[in-house]
Scaffold this active site. Structure first.
Site, short mmCIF file in Angstrom:
data_model
loop_
_atom_site.label_atom_id
_atom_site.label_comp_id
_atom_site.label_asym_id
_atom_site.label_seq_id
_atom_site.Cartn_x
_atom_site.Cartn_y
_atom_site.Cartn_z
N HIS A 29 8.85 -9.67 -9.09
CA HIS A 29 9.47 -9.99 -10.38
C HIS A 29 10.96 -9.65 -10.39
CE1 HIS A 29 5.40 -10.42 -11.91
NE2 HIS A 29 5.11 -9.22 -11.46
N THR B 151 -11.44 4.10 22.83
CA THR B 151 -10.28 3.44 22.22
C THR B 151 -9.04 3.68 23.08
OG1 THR B 151 -9.64 5.31 20.80
CG2 THR B 151 -11.25 3.74 19.90
N ASP B 152 -9.02 4.80 23.81
CA ASP B 152 -7.90 5.06 24.71
C ASP B 152 -7.84 4.00 25.82
OD1 ASP B 152 -5.73 7.02 25.42
OD2 ASP B 152 -6.86 7.02 27.30
N LYS C 256 -8.52 0.62 18.67
CA LYS C 256 -7.23 1.31 18.59
C LYS C 256 -6.33 0.51 17.66
CE LYS C 256 -5.97 4.83 21.08
NZ LYS C 256 -6.73 6.08 20.93
O1 LIG Z 1 3.39 -17.36 -11.58
C1 LIG Z 1 2.86 -16.48 -12.28
N1 LIG Z 1 1.50 -16.40 -12.35
C2 LIG Z 1 0.86 -15.48 -13.12
O2 LIG Z 1 -0.40 -15.44 -13.17
C3 LIG Z 1 1.66 -14.56 -13.83
N2 LIG Z 1 1.38 -13.51 -14.67
C4 LIG Z 1 2.55 -13.00 -15.07
O3 LIG Z 1 2.67 -12.00 -15.83
N3 LIG Z 1 3.60 -13.69 -14.53
C5 LIG Z 1 3.07 -14.66 -13.74
N4 LIG Z 1 3.64 -15.62 -12.97
#
Ligand SMILES: O=c1[nH]c(=O)c2[nH]c(=O)[nH]c2[nH]1
Length: 282
Positions: free
Chosen positions: A245, A62-63, A17
């Site tokens: 990012h 699973t119940d 579950k």
């Molecule tokens: O710390 C990073 N590792 C990567 O492998 C990577 N690749 C990327 O485009 N930016 C980063 N930054």
């Protein structure tokens, strides 16, 4: 038992579950406490019959697995690792056809705002635990997932291999952000699972804040090594680090400079850096 058609056979399989949502209130004193868990069970064993012919003699539904989670919670949960292990042992030790059980748990944090009032920390970090039991040994793993961390500086990324498709500029100062998922296996059970978890988490935070990063890969290794140093019982740490990012915005279009102040927080795609750090045999 053989497969119904010659030339075919059943491969590895498990069933259980997923996503059993459990909230337990401790109301023994006027100052209540809550535990909020999501539990996943997965059982395996002598289950050829149900797959080949639908003979369910060996199948613990699973119940029932879900019900067991709630029943076991009646007397208290204790440490996450301990609760996972109690359940895993129960399934293998009581259901005749079941030889292996894996119980995985995530704990959802709540912040106290009164004696019986709580605010959700939902959407962020969860503590995790997993127990895998084969009738003899219980392997215990502890961890965290989606622990969001960010450094505003002390992060570079340069010197990488560049080919005809490379456009990424080198940087000697960037925002480094990630949502850490980490899991560490115990070679032997720590005396106090909660204290071990606290030490591992503190080491992880300390390593992230204190590491001058030349790559997220280097940060990954630093986090893993620091957890192993902080928790002697831990044998291996597996880490999954999405690179959240942060893109510096070009404000020159508006006649403004941008000395590392205004960023767009990126979404998709994202870099995903994963790896394990192990303690070497002495
Ligand atoms: O710390 C990073 N590792 C990567 O492998 C990577 N690749 C990327 O485009 N930016 C980063 N930054």
């Amino acid at each position: 038992m053989t497969a119904p058609s010659p030339g075919f056979t059943l491969g590895p399989n498990s069933y259980g579950k997923s996503g059993v949502r459990l909230v337990r209130v401790d109301r023994d004193t006027p100052r209540h406490t809550i535990r909020d868990l999501t539990v996943h069970t997965a059982l395996a064993g002598d289950l050829d019959a149900t797959h080949y012919t639908g003979d369910n003699t060996g199948v613990l539904p699973t119940d029932t697995q879900k019900n067991t989670v709630y029943a076991f919670a009646r007397d208290g949960i204790g440490t996450l690792e301990g609760f996972a292990e109690r359940l895993a042992r129960h399934f293998v030790d009581t259901a005749p056809a079941i030889t292996r059980a894996r119980v995985r748990i995530e704990e959802h944090p709540w912040t106290r705002i009164g004696d019986h009032s709580f605010a959700s920390g939902e959407g962020g970090e969860r503590r995790t635990a997993e127990a895998a039991y084969d009738g003899r040994d219980a392997a215990i793993t502890a961890g965290v997932c989606d622990l969001l961390l960010l450094n505003t500086t002390d992060s570079e990324f340069s010197g990488f291999f560049a080919d005809e498709y490379t456009t990424l500029p080198e940087t000697d100062d960037r925002v480094l952000a990630t949502a850490v998922t980490a899991a560490w296996d115990y070679a032997s059970a720590p005396a106090d699972a909660d204290a071990a978890f606290g030490a591992a988490r503190a080491a992880l935070l300390d390593a992230f804040a204190g590491t001058y990063s030349l790559s997220l890969q280097q940060t990954l290794y630093a986090l893993g090594e620091r957890i192993l140093k902080a928790v002697p019982e831990a044998r291996e740490v597996r880490l999954s680090l999405p690179n959240r990012h942060h893109y510096l915005q070009d404000l020159g279009r508006f006649g403004l400079d941008n000395p590392g102040v205004v960023f767009q927080a990126g979404d998709l795609p994202y870099g995903l850096i994963e790896g394990a750090v192990r303690r070497e045999a002495p």
